[in-house]
Design an enzyme around this catalytic site. Sequence first.
Site: not given
Ligand code: ADP
Length: 309
Positions: A131, A184
């Site tokens: 994360e 974020t």
């Molecule tokens: P969400 O808002 O849906 O929780 P996040 O903001 O936590 O999504 O995560 C998205 C970010 O993490 C993007 O920049 C993406 O490129 C990066 N990332 C890296 N590896 C992964 C992965 N396996 N799955 C999803 N996002 C990933």
Amino acid sequence: MKPIASIRLFCPATVANVACGFDVLGLCLTSVGDEMLIRKVQQKGVKITKITGQKLPLEVTKNVAGVAALALLEAIDTDYGFEIEIYKNIKPGSGIGSSAASAAGAVFGINALLGYPFNKQELTVFAMQGEKLASGTAHADNVAPALFGGFTLVRNNDSIDVISLPSPIALWIVILHPQITIKTAEARAILPKEITLQTATKQWANVGAFVSALYKEDYNLLSKSLVDYVATPFRSKNIPYYNELETIALSNNALGFGISGSGPSMFAMAKGKADALKIQAALSKKYSETTITFNCFISKINPEGIKIL
Ligand code: ADP
């Protein structure tokens, strides 16, 4: 490479920042999630061999699954390595824990293939490293509900304590995802650095009441306490029609309405499937009258979290 063993997983979407539980309360969904295939192989190290559904880096140190896996493997001596395949259904950046599903899935799967040397609290700490790559901070509010299922509360001072809370059986969640981008980091920057004592008091009273409502299955108290005074007033400004959508949800029997994670997805909580469907239809109607592309689905609360298929 010929695997010694392999495991296929369902890695569910999650909602973090559940209204009054900004940064501490999360919940796990049933109806949307990624799949992962993890192979235990002779050659040491971690490889991501395949990703479908989304364009994401295969490089281990640039993918949250790889970073979380490396954090786990640093904590144990093993003669094996792991290959990871990721089948993405959760769109990154949607606010329903896309990165958390991969980070939590990787450590859950490797732990299972190693014979469960770590407990879920420890897995949470490894997954948080993933994360950190995605959002800059090692937060647990999505990985915890993905690993533990149900509702989780993350107590985080010097150490991380994940507390599993009961999930009243009648609860349904409606997710509305407008296809807009909210970073974020920007959603964090928009928040005030300090809050007043009066705001803090209202917020922690709501968190306490919400936790009690989950234990007592008191839907009336749950509804009254599902209000966020800290983040939503600021973040909602970046989500089109937020206030109108909240009014629509509440007038269609929603117990509460809020931003999922740091957005742009929103969630409504409902008692029973009939109300969830009614809210889904009403929210979808509102966005259908605009130019915003969106998707909207309903889900039960997922009591078990990541599941071996
Ligand atoms: P969400 O808002 O849906 O929780 P996040 O903001 O936590 O999504 O995560 C998205 C970010 O993490 C993007 O920049 C993406 O490129 C990066 N990332 C890296 N590896 C992964 C992965 N396996 N799955 C999803 N996002 C990933």
